[in-house]
Design a protein around this motif. Structure first.
Motif, PDB file in Angstrom:
ATOM      1  N   PRO A  36       0.827  -1.211   0.000  1.00 57.14           N
ATOM      2  CA  PRO A  36       0.000   0.000   0.000  1.00 57.14           C
ATOM      3  C   PRO A  36       0.865   1.267   0.000  1.00 57.14           C
ATOM      4  O   PRO A  36       1.975   1.280   0.545  1.00 57.14           O
ATOM      5  CB  PRO A  36      -0.824  -0.127   1.284  1.00 57.14           C
ATOM      6  CG  PRO A  36       0.009  -0.997   2.175  1.00 57.14           C
ATOM      7  CD  PRO A  36       0.741  -1.944   1.281  1.00 57.14           C
ATOM      8  N   ASP A  47      -3.995  11.251   6.985  1.00 53.34           N
ATOM      9  CA  ASP A  47      -4.280   9.893   6.510  1.00 53.34           C
ATOM     10  C   ASP A  47      -3.159   8.929   6.914  1.00 53.34           C
ATOM     11  O   ASP A  47      -3.407   7.769   7.245  1.00 53.34           O
ATOM     12  CB  ASP A  47      -4.439   9.878   4.984  1.00 53.34           C
ATOM     13  CG  ASP A  47      -5.709  10.572   4.530  1.00 53.34           C
ATOM     14  OD1 ASP A  47      -6.747  10.387   5.178  1.00 53.34           O
ATOM     15  OD2 ASP A  47      -5.650  11.309   3.519  1.00 53.34           O
ATOM     16  N   HIS A  68      -4.154   5.149   6.562  1.00 53.82           N
ATOM     17  CA  HIS A  68      -5.016   5.044   5.391  1.00 53.82           C
ATOM     18  C   HIS A  68      -4.156   5.027   4.121  1.00 53.82           C
ATOM     19  O   HIS A  68      -3.939   6.048   3.468  1.00 53.82           O
ATOM     20  CB  HIS A  68      -6.008   6.205   5.350  1.00 53.82           C
ATOM     21  CG  HIS A  68      -7.080   6.113   6.376  1.00 53.82           C
ATOM     22  ND1 HIS A  68      -7.879   7.178   6.742  1.00 53.82           N
ATOM     23  CD2 HIS A  68      -7.496   5.065   7.140  1.00 53.82           C
ATOM     24  CE1 HIS A  68      -8.731   6.796   7.679  1.00 53.82           C
ATOM     25  NE2 HIS A  68      -8.514   5.517   7.934  1.00 53.82           N
ATOM     26  N   SER A  91      -3.371   2.952   0.294  1.00 51.93           N
ATOM     27  CA  SER A  91      -4.216   2.299  -0.706  1.00 51.93           C
ATOM     28  C   SER A  91      -3.370   1.742  -1.845  1.00 51.93           C
ATOM     29  O   SER A  91      -2.138   1.799  -1.822  1.00 51.93           O
ATOM     30  CB  SER A  91      -5.258   3.291  -1.241  1.00 51.93           C
ATOM     31  OG  SER A  91      -4.629   4.452  -1.753  1.00 51.93           O
TER      32      SER A  91
END
Length: 410
Positions: A293, A322, A327, A329
């Motif tokens: 990620p 984030d 967080h 991605s």
């Protein structure tokens, strides 16, 4: 597979850590049917032994001693291969190509001249292109880059190098990479010398990294440095992260043991469980290639100045908040296809083989347009590749001061 009636050969000329990695990975990807060699040209930004080890890791040059040669020794007698790949900073490329093109102005050239930029070269810059456009060919690493540099070429007249689409050689995935399902146990911040520019912005990142460590005590937080403060690297770093961290610790703003600083090969830290944080580093692509990620920071802008506009539409964008919330991605397929994760076909190696064949047949010539480009190499290019780093930085400071004074008077 090599179908030539002779054994093709290529030599790469590098001058810094990032360009040495480009040289070694590009030539290593060609395969053993090529004779391959890398040399380092002696400049103020020549990599350290640790940087050389990191740049050659995982390539066919890993166990070799990379020779270091003076610029004056670079000529067709010392570079006898069919292809000369100038994997170096702009001034060095320009000086090398000028010397080689002039030396065979009225005779067949024994080698094709090729160049490239390391990592992400989007958007295309006129400055980077100008240093390299006297080459026979220029290598790009994505379809988006090919369009950008083709557009630059269309704006000019005279000689234009062939634009060859390759793939970043350190990306190993044949098709689309797949995300690895693993809990995040390490956050790796890939630092850069050029961005962000301001000291306050760089301190903001370090404070946020300490916040990541405090809010997630089970997560290890690393700052991956290209070089430690004072060590040479491709781009000068005005505010090294490790120096800023020491200042923040001394001021009592962070705890000394909350964040670790590491150097060496990126492979050592991009392992399952790691998440990559960056402003715009090519390390983001290496992380994606491994299924890890990623978070590309937009706190300081999403634009060409921050060198991160290429990540627009990727699904990887976020903020320092984030990061604290972990967080991270993985990019979408449309962005992957357009940006660096296209399938590697035989076209690139075939193009190189074609240039090697022309060199073997002595059908490579220097056009009048190429000679016109290298007729007057700027003196400052020679200065940039000759002066020791402290003297060069002093001259650059004087030039910036003079420009500010001139602007104020105007």
């Amino acid at each position: 597979m090599n179908t030539l009636s002779f054994r093709p050969s290529i030599v790469a000329v590098a001058d810094s850590d990032s360009y040495l990695k480009l040289a070694c990975t590009t030539l290593s990807a060609l395969g053993p049917e090529w004779d391959r060699r890398v040399v380092l040209v002696r400049t103020p930004i020549a990599p350290t032994a640790e940087q050389i080890a990191a740049a050659t890791a995982g390539t066919c040059f890993e166990a070799e001693d990379i020779p270091v040669v003076p610029r004056a020794a670079l000529n067709y007698d010392s570079l006898e291969e069919h292809i000369i790949f100038a994997a170096a900073t702009g001034p060095v490329v320009s000086e090398l190509f000028t010397k080689l093109l002039r030396s065979k102005a009225n005779a067949p050239r024994p080698a094709a001249l090729i160049s490239a930029l390391p990592g992400v070269a989007y958007p295309a810059t006129a400055k980077g292109w100008a240093y390299r456009r006297s080459a026979d060919a220029f290598i790009v690493h994505s379809h988006a880059e090919a369009r950008e540099f083709s557009h630059l070429a269309e704006l000019e007249t005279g000689h234009c190098p062939d634009i060859l689409v390759s793939k970043l050689p350190f990306l190993k995935t044949a098709g689309f990479p797949q995300p690895v399902s693993a809990p995040i146990d390490t956050v790796v911040f890939a630092s850069q010398a050029k961005v962000p520019v301001q000291r306050a912005e760089r301190e903001e990142i370090l404070l946020a990294l300490e916040k990541v460590a405090r809010l997630n005590p089970a997560v290890r937080v690393l700052v991956k440095l290209r070089a430690r403060a004072g060590e040479p690297q491709t781009h000068a770093e005005a505010h090294p992260f490790d120096t800023l961290w020491d200042d923040l610790v001394a001021a009592g703003k962070v705890g000394s043991g909350h964040v670790e600083f590491v150097t060496g090969a990126m492979d050592r830290v991009l392992v399952p469980g790691s998440a990559l944080l960056t402003v715009s580093s090519t390390a983001a692509l290496e992380a994606v290639d491994r299924g890890l990620p990623v978070l590309v920071l937009t706190d300081f802008g999403l634009n060409d100045e921050m060198l991160n506009s290429v990540f627009r539409g990727s699904g990887l964008l976020g903020t320092l908040d984030d990061a604290a919330a972990l967080h991270f991605s993985f990019p979408n397929r449309a962005w992957l296809r357009e940006n660096y994760f296209h399938r590697r076909g035989p076209e690139f190696v075939s193009a190189l083989s074609h240039y090697a064949q022309r060199a073997q047949n002595q059908t490579l010539t220097t056009s009048d347009e190429q000679l016109a480009m290298v007729r007057d190499v700027a003196f400052r290019q020679r200065v940039r590749t000759s002066l020791p780093r402290p003297a060069l930085e002093a001259l650059l400071r004087i030039r910036r001061w003079w420009r500010r004074e001139r602007g104020a008077r105007t």
